[in-house]
Design a protein around this motif. Structure first.
Motif, PDB file in Angstrom:
ATOM      1  N   PRO A  93       0.832  -1.203   0.000  1.00 54.24           N
ATOM      2  CA  PRO A  93       0.000   0.000   0.000  1.00 54.24           C
ATOM      3  C   PRO A  93       0.867   1.252   0.000  1.00 54.24           C
ATOM      4  CG  PRO A  93       0.197  -0.860   2.211  1.00 54.24           C
ATOM      5  CD  PRO A  93       0.971  -1.792   1.319  1.00 54.24           C
ATOM      6  N   LYS A  94       0.238   2.376  -0.287  1.00 54.24           N
ATOM      7  CA  LYS A  94       0.986   3.637  -0.342  1.00 54.24           C
ATOM      8  C   LYS A  94       1.089   4.261   1.051  1.00 54.24           C
ATOM      9  CE  LYS A  94       0.719   3.494  -4.880  1.00 54.24           C
ATOM     10  NZ  LYS A  94       1.861   3.055  -5.672  1.00 54.24           N
ATOM     11  N   LEU A  95       0.110   4.001   1.874  1.00 52.66           N
ATOM     12  CA  LEU A  95       0.090   4.629   3.203  1.00 52.66           C
ATOM     13  C   LEU A  95       0.890   3.800   4.200  1.00 52.66           C
ATOM     14  CD1 LEU A  95      -3.737   5.342   3.288  1.00 52.66           C
ATOM     15  CD2 LEU A  95      -1.956   7.063   3.038  1.00 52.66           C
ATOM     16  N   ASP A  96       1.436   4.459   5.205  1.00 55.19           N
ATOM     17  CA  ASP A  96       2.159   3.732   6.245  1.00 55.19           C
ATOM     18  C   ASP A  96       1.235   3.253   7.347  1.00 55.19           C
ATOM     19  OD1 ASP A  96       4.962   4.038   5.387  1.00 55.19           O
ATOM     20  OD2 ASP A  96       4.434   6.153   5.484  1.00 55.19           O
ATOM     21  N   LYS A  97       0.193   4.019   7.575  1.00 60.81           N
ATOM     22  CA  LYS A  97      -0.694   3.682   8.677  1.00 60.81           C
ATOM     23  C   LYS A  97      -2.091   4.190   8.364  1.00 60.81           C
ATOM     24  CE  LYS A  97       1.474   3.728  13.161  1.00 60.81           C
ATOM     25  NZ  LYS A  97       1.853   4.624  14.254  1.00 60.81           N
ATOM     26  N   VAL A  98      -3.078   3.465   8.846  1.00 58.15           N
ATOM     27  CA  VAL A  98      -4.442   3.962   8.791  1.00 58.15           C
ATOM     28  C   VAL A  98      -5.029   3.827  10.188  1.00 58.15           C
ATOM     29  CG1 VAL A  98      -6.734   3.721   7.762  1.00 58.15           C
ATOM     30  CG2 VAL A  98      -4.706   3.167   6.409  1.00 58.15           C
ATOM     31  N   VAL A  99      -5.669   4.909  10.646  1.00 56.95           N
ATOM     32  CA  VAL A  99      -6.336   4.855  11.945  1.00 56.95           C
ATOM     33  C   VAL A  99      -7.827   5.077  11.708  1.00 56.95           C
ATOM     34  CG1 VAL A  99      -6.471   5.807  14.271  1.00 56.95           C
ATOM     35  CG2 VAL A  99      -4.292   5.835  13.042  1.00 56.95           C
ATOM     36  N   PHE A 100      -8.641   4.126  12.140  1.00 55.39           N
ATOM     37  CA  PHE A 100     -10.087   4.283  12.045  1.00 55.39           C
ATOM     38  C   PHE A 100     -10.580   4.821  13.379  1.00 55.39           C
ATOM     39  CE2 PHE A 100      -8.959   0.966   9.075  1.00 55.39           C
ATOM     40  CZ  PHE A 100      -9.727   1.250   7.961  1.00 55.39           C
ATOM     41  N   ARG A 101     -11.152   6.028  13.345  1.00 58.40           N
ATOM     42  CA  ARG A 101     -11.635   6.605  14.601  1.00 58.40           C
ATOM     43  C   ARG A 101     -13.151   6.647  14.628  1.00 58.40           C
ATOM     44  NH1 ARG A 101      -9.926  12.200  16.396  1.00 58.40           N
ATOM     45  NH2 ARG A 101     -11.605  11.636  17.799  1.00 58.40           N
ATOM     46  N   LEU A 103      -8.068   0.306   0.848  1.00 55.64           N
ATOM     47  CA  LEU A 103      -7.277   1.541   0.887  1.00 55.64           C
ATOM     48  C   LEU A 103      -5.857   1.347   0.363  1.00 55.64           C
ATOM     49  CD1 LEU A 103      -8.460   2.616   4.450  1.00 55.64           C
ATOM     50  CD2 LEU A 103      -9.304   3.486   2.281  1.00 55.64           C
ATOM     51  N   ASN A 104      -5.601   0.224  -0.344  1.00 55.38           N
ATOM     52  CA  ASN A 104      -4.210  -0.048  -0.745  1.00 55.38           C
ATOM     53  C   ASN A 104      -3.648   0.921  -1.772  1.00 55.38           C
ATOM     54  OD1 ASN A 104      -6.256  -1.387  -1.996  1.00 55.38           O
ATOM     55  ND2 ASN A 104      -5.085  -3.200  -2.551  1.00 55.38           N
ATOM     56  N   LYS A 105      -4.523   1.584  -2.542  1.00 58.36           N
ATOM     57  CA  LYS A 105      -4.001   2.520  -3.548  1.00 58.36           C
ATOM     58  C   LYS A 105      -4.023   3.960  -3.054  1.00 58.36           C
ATOM     59  CE  LYS A 105      -4.792   0.036  -7.834  1.00 58.36           C
ATOM     60  NZ  LYS A 105      -5.832  -1.001  -7.735  1.00 58.36           N
ATOM     61  N   VAL A 106      -4.698   4.192  -1.944  1.00 55.33           N
ATOM     62  CA  VAL A 106      -4.881   5.563  -1.464  1.00 55.33           C
ATOM     63  C   VAL A 106      -3.542   6.178  -1.063  1.00 55.33           C
ATOM     64  CG1 VAL A 106      -5.983   6.977   0.306  1.00 55.33           C
ATOM     65  CG2 VAL A 106      -7.183   5.019  -0.663  1.00 55.33           C
ATOM     66  N   ASP A 107      -3.403   7.458  -1.385  1.00 50.63           N
ATOM     67  CA  ASP A 107      -2.139   8.141  -1.118  1.00 50.63           C
ATOM     68  C   ASP A 107      -2.412   9.625  -0.873  1.00 50.63           C
ATOM     69  OD1 ASP A 107       0.522   8.557  -0.838  1.00 50.63           O
ATOM     70  OD2 ASP A 107       1.091   7.903  -2.857  1.00 50.63           O
ATOM     71  N   PHE A 108      -1.412  10.314  -0.367  1.00 49.73           N
ATOM     72  CA  PHE A 108      -1.491  11.775  -0.294  1.00 49.73           C
ATOM     73  C   PHE A 108      -0.686  12.353  -1.438  1.00 49.73           C
ATOM     74  CE2 PHE A 108      -2.333  10.742   4.186  1.00 49.73           C
ATOM     75  CZ  PHE A 108      -3.463  11.510   4.394  1.00 49.73           C
ATOM     76  N   LYS A 109      -1.135  13.478  -1.949  1.00 51.39           N
ATOM     77  CA  LYS A 109      -0.435  14.124  -3.060  1.00 51.39           C
ATOM     78  C   LYS A 109       1.011  14.419  -2.699  1.00 51.39           C
ATOM     79  CE  LYS A 109      -4.249  16.461  -5.240  1.00 51.39           C
ATOM     80  NZ  LYS A 109      -5.066  17.666  -5.147  1.00 51.39           N
TER      81      LYS A 109
END
Lengths: 542, 334
Positions: A245-253, A536-542
């Motif tokens: 994935p592009k993100l290092d971490k995801v937090v679900f709040r 969310l594996n493709k999700v990224d920040f610009k």
């Protein structure tokens, strides 16, 4: 202690507290700058890309096979993977942990070829044996352990209706499913989040605690769960697709209140907010720092007419109510126009949708005429049940009920709005105690069967067929469609069923809504999925 | 004193027992079947019946109640039907979150409320007095939902001073040991995190403190007004003591008893009544835990959750009663 001592002690406490409070208020100003840095999810992208996903509720369990709630799947969808995947924004079948799948001609045998070189997060190898063990676990369970397994595959080991006869491994990377009878939505079922493959080592060791710390092959690994607060997952560095994935971490709040969640997003505490009120859609669009996402519709909101209760046992009365209600006005006012006016019990994105059905247009005169024909020229009095909770398919049950009440009054029907607490509401509606009730449904697997059969077949009276609608003809068609493997013939059958249902009018279908999400403008490649569980594996920040 | 405390604790037994009974009966009187809720909308009748047997819901109510009491005596609060975890294990983090918030709120309420009440009484009929009492009136009548969202909007979105929801900065999460984040961060020496944790407490703390603050202010004011007319206050002033000293030392000591009662009651109410605040501020506390259990008809969680809150409530009241004796030695316990 003498009294003067106590008194000085209290005074001391007071002073101490004042100092503490003063300290934290000074904290506010001095820490202001660092806080700002933390606030922006994007400023720290250089080191770590963290996506904070704000949503309405907590997960029940992170063992996807054990639960039915969407909030659980939102997380597990990224930790565990299924053999097949749905399309990016639809419910077509794509490869997942299986790279190939071949049905036999009679639709009774499916051969899956598995992806090689995949490992579970705990180091266990993913192979045919692991798949077999997962299916054995579910099939050996019961409805309270693995609810979706039973409802999608007709029961468990030893049950008469159980569709899966055997799951066997042939070599390391081939799995063969033998079915007792053809099941048309079989592949779609396999792609559903609850049937994600978990590490056998982990679930054997954890037993019923597996749902506390799931182990799968997914792009993210489970890290921590603070109940009712947050769930953290982090990048799986050994993911089989090295690009993701592009993100290092995801937090679900979990932030239960929709407005508070939007405030949090505006304040930069979260990056993505689920469940945005339709009325807040334009606020989000006017913020340059935010973007609005629309989740493709896979739901239906409707007014059910309990067809065993007079006067709704009369088809003409049901049709009259259909003509009396101005659906477009309801969609414009309460869905802010962000919904499709419904004419069938399922949304148009699902194959088998019958677009030739005209739908009941808003025509109070026609309604009055039908009522007169049915012997209710002077109208009648009824109870109109309003949902007490907002749902994606019904943002505000009470207000929609009020609009319907007005529409009905125009044709001479007096509707008294009643409401109950949610569990009570469902229970009573299920028992057939409502004259007319607002309700809805979000699809599980994007199949027509999951709408029409589940909601309107006589088999499901006392379950999800709250309107007690039964028609032997539709029943025959729907059962036939369940085993029809030819997609075209199958669609034809569902089209027929929709025609009959249109005539019988057990519901007033109201809307297929597009649920809204809002996110930081920097987020890219986020594609909300119609099932509500986003990968969310493709999700990224610009 | 010990004798008195012992007696009070013994009195608790019938009170809590009665409460378990009332709660037990009420939640079973509301419609909605836990087995159905757990299994979801697609469940079959057989499955629901099977689960009812497994959960013991098919037994007559008195058997269920008896089993529940026996479990309680063994310290077993039951098992959540929804998450299948023991309530005793599950409940602490929620309770800790609420205690932290309630404690913070009551401190704000007491400091501001008591002082506003004193000053109002001191300068009776001054502009401060009128302003404080009008604010107090607004305070008790303000809907928490609205107040919470306004706070978030002003201090979070517009001014960007304070975080709007949650207990911590999730990008730098607190390593939870006791589940009381203030304690945890101090133990670990993470004073930067302590700052963030305190900041997260401010907005929900104020929202939760508003009503008790207003009530305490009004109670203090009326109690002080009464005391300040007393002879000894006049005497003290006649002796030439400073007004500040007269008010804060002589008068407050005598006026504080009814105020303590109110503070005790309000603290208890905060614990149970934090649901709205916890919902608005995404605070993972006991109010929301019990509220969600009610929606899911999770009987063991509702029963034990309310029992735990009630227990704390009566303990606070006991503590307040003991405090009377410390503040005013004329009050004797026998």
């Amino acid at each position: 202690m003498g009294k003067s001592k106590i008194w000085s002690f209290l005074l001391l406490m007071f002073v101490a507290l004042t100092v503490v409070l003063a300290a934290c208020s000074s904290d506010d100003s001095s820490d202001g700058d660092t806080e700002k840095d933390n606030d922006k999810g994007t400023t720290d992208t250089a080191e770590e890309k963290v996506l904070i996903f704000g949503r309405g509720g907590d997960s029940v369990s992170l063992d996807p096979a054990a639960v039915t709630d969407g909030e659980s799947f939102k997380v597990t969808q990224n930790v565990l993977e299924t053999l097949l995947n749905f399309g990016e924004q639809d419910t077509t079948i794509n490869e997942g942990l299986a790279t190939k799948w071949e049905p036999s001609e009679d639709g009774l045998t499916y051969t899956f070829t598995l992806r090689e070189g995949v490992k579970f997060h705990d180091g266990t190898d993913f192979n045919a044996e692991a798949v077999v063990k997962n299916f054995e676990r579910w099939a050996g369970g019961s409805e309270d352990l693995f609810p979706y397994y039973g409802s999608m595959f007709g029961g468990y080991d030893g049950d008469e209706g159980h569709v899966i006869e055997s799951v066997t491994a042939e070599g390391d990377y081939t799995v063969i499913f033998k079915l007792t009878r053809a099941q048309a939505p079989f592949l779609k079922n396999i792609a559903m989040s609850p049937f994600a493959i978990a590490s056998p080592t982990a679930f054997e060791a954890a037993g019923d605690k597996f749902g506390d710390s799931p182990v799968g092959t997914g792009p993210f690994k489970f890290v921590e769960w603070k109940r009712n607060d947050s769930i953290t997952i982090e990048k799986n560095a050994e993911y089989w697709n090295s690009e993701e994935p592009k993100l290092d971490k995801v937090v679900f709040r979990s932030i239960p209140d929709n407005s508070a969640r939007l405030n949090s997003l505006l304040n930069g505490e979260i990056d993505l907010a689920d469940g945005v009120n339709p009325s807040d859609g334009s606020t989000v669009e006017s913020e340059a720092a935010l973007q609005l996402f629309e989740r493709p519709s896979m739901n239906v909101g409707y007014l059910g007419l309990t067809s065993t209760r007079p006067p709704f046992d009369n088809q003409k009365v049901r049709q009259a109510v259909n003509y009396a209600i101005d659906k477009q006005a309801i969609v414009d006012a309460f869905f802010e126009g962000r919904a499709e006016v419904a004419k069938n019990p399922m949304p148009s994105s699902i194959s088998g949708y019958n677009d030739d059905i005209p739908g009941y247009e808003y025509d109070p005169e026609k309604a009055k005429q039908l009522l007169a024909e049915a012997g209710f020229a002077d109208g009648f009095e009824m109870e109109l049940w309003a949902m007490p909770v907002p749902r994606p398919y019904m943002p505000d049950g009470t207000k929609v009920a009020e609009a319907i009440q007005k529409n009905l009054a125009d044709v001479g029907i007096t509707a008294n709005i009643v409401s109950y607490e949610w569990a009570t509401y469902l229970e009573k509606a299920k028992n057939g105690e409502a004259d007319a009730f607002l309700l809805g449904w979000t699809g599980d697997n994007g199949d027509a069967d999951n709408f029409i059969y589940v909601l309107l077949d006589e088999d499901n009276i006392g379950s999800n067929n709250y309107s007690y609608y039964s028609n032997p003809e539709t029943h025959k068609i729907l059962i036939e469609a369940q085993t029809e493997v030819d997609e075209e013939k199958r669609n034809e059958l569902y089209k027929q069923a929709q025609e009959i249902i249109f005539e019988d009018a057990p519901w007033v279908p109201l809307a297929h809504s597009t649920p809204l999400l809002a996110g930081d403008a920097e987020i890219i490649n986020f594609k909300p999925h119609p099932t509500g569980s986003d990968r969310l594996n493709k999700v990224d920040f610009k | 004193m010990l004798h008195y405390i012992g007696k009070r604790l013994l009195q608790l037994i019938p009170v809590l027992l009665g409460m378990t009974f009332v709660v037990f009966m009420i939640i079973r009187a509301i419609p909605g079947n836990p087995a159905q809720v757990i299994l979801g909308q697609l469940a079959s009748k057989e499955a629901i019946e099977a689960l009812e047997i497994k959960l013991g819901l098919n037994e007559p109510w008195y058997t269920q109640y008896f089993d529940y009491l026996v479990g309680l005596l063994k310290g077993d609060l039951g098992e959540s039907m929804r998450t299948v975890q023991p309530v005793a294990e599950e409940i602490w983090p929620y309770l800790a979150a609420t205690i932290e918030l309630a404690f913070f709120a009551i401190i704000i309420a007491v400091i501001i409320g008591v002082n506003a009440g004193i000053i109002s009484a001191w300068f009776q009929n001054s502009w401060f007095d009128y302003l404080a009492m009008v604010l107090a009136l607004i305070g008790v009548s303000m809907p928490i939902f609205w107040l919470g969202l306004m706070e978030q909007w002003i201090f979070g979105v517009e001014l960007q001073w304070l975080p709007t929801t949650g207990r911590e900065e999730v990008r730098d999460p607190v390593n939870s040991i006791t589940s009381m984040y203030i304690v945890d961060t101090i133990i670990q020496g993470r004073f930067d995190q302590l700052g963030t944790v305190l900041k997260h407490l401010v907005l929900p703390g104020i929202a939760l403190a508003t009503i008790p603050m207003a009530i305490i202010a009004r109670m203090t004011r009326s109690s002080m007004l009464e005391v300040m007319r007393a002879d000894y206050v006049r005497t003290a002033r006649a002796k030439g003591q400073k007004m500040f000293w007269v008010v804060y030392k002589h008068a407050l000591k005598n006026a504080i008893i009814p105020v303590l009662t109110v503070i005790g009651l309000q603290t208890g109410l905060l614990l149970g009544g934090a649901i709205l605040t916890e919902t608005i501020f995404g605070w993972p506390g006991i109010g929301r835990y019990i509220y969600e259990a009610i929606s899911f008809r999770d009987y063991p969680v509702i029963q034990s959750g309310i029992l735990v809150v009630a227990f704390i409530f009566v303990m606070i009241n006991l503590f307040v009663d003991i405090l009377y004796g410390l503040v005013d030695p004329r009050i004797k316990y026998d």
